[in-house]
Design a protein around this motif. Structure first.
Motif, short mmCIF file in Angstrom:
data_model
loop_
_atom_site.label_atom_id
_atom_site.label_comp_id
_atom_site.label_asym_id
_atom_site.label_seq_id
_atom_site.Cartn_x
_atom_site.Cartn_y
_atom_site.Cartn_z
N PHE A 104 61.28 15.37 19.84
CA PHE A 104 61.02 14.16 20.38
C PHE A 104 60.90 12.94 19.78
O PHE A 104 61.13 11.91 20.01
CB PHE A 104 59.79 14.48 21.13
CG PHE A 104 58.37 14.17 20.60
CD1 PHE A 104 57.70 13.18 20.61
CD2 PHE A 104 58.04 15.26 19.69
CE1 PHE A 104 56.55 13.06 19.73
CE2 PHE A 104 56.78 15.33 18.95
CZ PHE A 104 56.16 13.91 18.84
N ASP A 105 60.69 13.23 18.24
CA ASP A 105 60.51 12.23 17.35
C ASP A 105 61.02 12.82 16.02
O ASP A 105 60.55 13.87 15.48
CB ASP A 105 59.05 11.76 17.13
CG ASP A 105 59.00 10.49 16.21
OD1 ASP A 105 59.71 10.50 15.17
OD2 ASP A 105 57.74 10.02 16.42
N PRO A 106 62.21 12.37 15.79
CA PRO A 106 62.63 12.55 14.27
C PRO A 106 61.67 12.75 12.91
O PRO A 106 62.04 13.54 12.00
CB PRO A 106 64.04 11.96 14.16
CG PRO A 106 63.85 10.74 14.92
CD PRO A 106 62.87 11.05 16.13
N ASP A 107 60.77 11.91 13.35
CA ASP A 107 59.91 11.58 11.82
C ASP A 107 58.61 12.51 11.97
O ASP A 107 57.66 12.44 11.42
CB ASP A 107 59.56 10.18 11.81
CG ASP A 107 60.69 9.43 11.38
OD1 ASP A 107 61.43 9.85 10.62
OD2 ASP A 107 60.92 8.34 12.04
N ALA A 108 58.39 13.30 13.17
CA ALA A 108 57.20 14.01 13.41
C ALA A 108 57.42 15.58 13.22
O ALA A 108 58.40 15.94 13.51
CB ALA A 108 56.93 13.70 15.05
N TYR A 109 56.46 16.04 12.59
CA TYR A 109 56.20 17.42 12.50
C TYR A 109 54.86 17.83 13.03
O TYR A 109 53.83 17.62 12.35
CB TYR A 109 56.65 17.89 11.01
CG TYR A 109 56.48 19.36 10.77
CD1 TYR A 109 57.23 20.28 11.24
CD2 TYR A 109 55.02 19.76 10.16
CE1 TYR A 109 56.85 21.47 11.25
CE2 TYR A 109 54.74 21.17 9.86
CZ TYR A 109 55.76 21.98 10.68
OH TYR A 109 55.47 23.45 10.50
N ILE A 110 54.69 18.73 14.23
CA ILE A 110 53.86 19.22 14.45
C ILE A 110 53.84 20.68 14.41
O ILE A 110 54.79 21.29 15.38
CB ILE A 110 53.63 18.73 15.82
CG1 ILE A 110 53.49 17.18 15.98
CG2 ILE A 110 52.25 19.50 16.61
CD1 ILE A 110 53.64 16.72 17.43
N PRO A 111 53.10 21.52 13.76
CA PRO A 111 53.32 22.97 13.58
C PRO A 111 52.81 23.45 15.05
O PRO A 111 51.78 23.25 15.39
CB PRO A 111 52.34 23.37 12.31
CG PRO A 111 52.06 22.02 11.90
CD PRO A 111 52.07 20.88 12.61
N HIS A 112 53.66 23.97 15.45
CA HIS A 112 53.24 24.87 16.91
C HIS A 112 54.26 26.09 16.92
O HIS A 112 55.04 26.26 16.42
CB HIS A 112 53.67 23.89 17.94
CG HIS A 112 55.14 23.61 18.08
ND1 HIS A 112 55.70 22.85 17.25
CD2 HIS A 112 56.10 24.21 18.99
CE1 HIS A 112 57.19 22.85 17.55
NE2 HIS A 112 57.40 23.59 18.56
N GLN A 113 53.72 26.81 17.93
CA GLN A 113 54.38 28.13 18.64
C GLN A 113 54.08 28.39 19.84
O GLN A 113 52.73 28.24 20.28
CB GLN A 113 54.17 29.04 17.71
CG GLN A 113 52.84 29.76 17.51
CD GLN A 113 52.88 30.73 16.56
OE1 GLN A 113 53.22 30.64 15.21
NE2 GLN A 113 52.44 31.96 16.98
N ILE A 114 54.77 29.33 20.45
CA ILE A 114 54.46 29.94 21.82
C ILE A 114 53.45 31.15 21.53
O ILE A 114 53.74 32.15 20.75
CB ILE A 114 55.41 30.22 22.74
CG1 ILE A 114 56.34 29.03 22.75
CG2 ILE A 114 55.23 30.93 23.77
CD1 ILE A 114 57.80 29.22 23.47
N ALA A 115 52.29 31.19 22.43
CA ALA A 115 51.59 32.49 22.12
C ALA A 115 52.04 33.67 22.25
O ALA A 115 53.13 33.81 23.24
CB ALA A 115 50.37 32.29 23.20
N GLY A 116 52.10 34.71 21.63
CA GLY A 116 52.44 36.04 21.83
C GLY A 116 53.84 36.14 21.19
O GLY A 116 54.52 37.36 20.89
N SER A 117 54.43 35.01 20.44
CA SER A 117 55.55 35.24 19.63
C SER A 117 55.34 35.59 18.20
O SER A 117 56.35 35.80 17.45
CB SER A 117 56.31 33.95 19.88
OG SER A 117 55.55 32.89 19.22
#
Length: 141
Positions: free
Chosen positions: A56-69
């Motif tokens: 969504f924004d080339p300058d943004a890094y938001i550490p995230h993940q889907i639960a259970g993965s």
């Protein structure tokens, strides 16, 4: 006192892609150092949000993940959970599901669709949170 914030989708870019608002809310939470749980309606929405958080924004890094993965999901700043994943609530919860969030947390963010017909259930949630002692606020987005 717990807090419930209702974000009413109004701007054209959020009307076209409502999950962009979720990305913006997740970014603000990450920048504030708040570990966030996003409760999605289904696995398809969880995957779509996962993809959008990367792009969504080339300058943004938001550490995230889907639960259970992954076993290290406690370390992800933003955890995305479909209904089939039983995960612990975090201090900040972004709720995309059809019902109120039950349990212990500091703040819940409710994303309200642009379609006026879809807003009626959210009014009931507003009343629910308010009657349970939450500080309830509305934000036009």
């Amino acid at each position: 006192m717990p807090r419930a914030d209702f974000y009413l989708i109004d701007k054209p870019r959020f009307r076209e892609e409502p999950l962009l608002l979720v990305c913006e809310l997740a970014r603000k939470a990450f920048e504030a150092g708040l570990y966030t749980l996003v409760l999605t309606r289904d696995a398809t929405q969880a995957e779509a949000l996962d993809d959008l958080l990367w792009s969504f924004d080339p300058d943004a890094y938001i550490p995230h993940q889907i639960a259970g993965s992954d076993e290290d999901e406690d370390e992800a700043a933003v955890l995305i959970a479909a209904p089939d994943n039983d995960v612990a609530l975090r201090p900040l919860v972004i709720n995309l599901r059809d019902g109120v969030v039950e349990g212990t947390f500091d703040r819940v963010l409710e994303v309200v669709p642009a379609d006026p017909a879809a807003r009626a259930p959210l009014r009931e949630r507003w009343k629910h949170y308010q009657s349970n002692g939450f500080d309830v606020k509305k934000h036009d987005m």
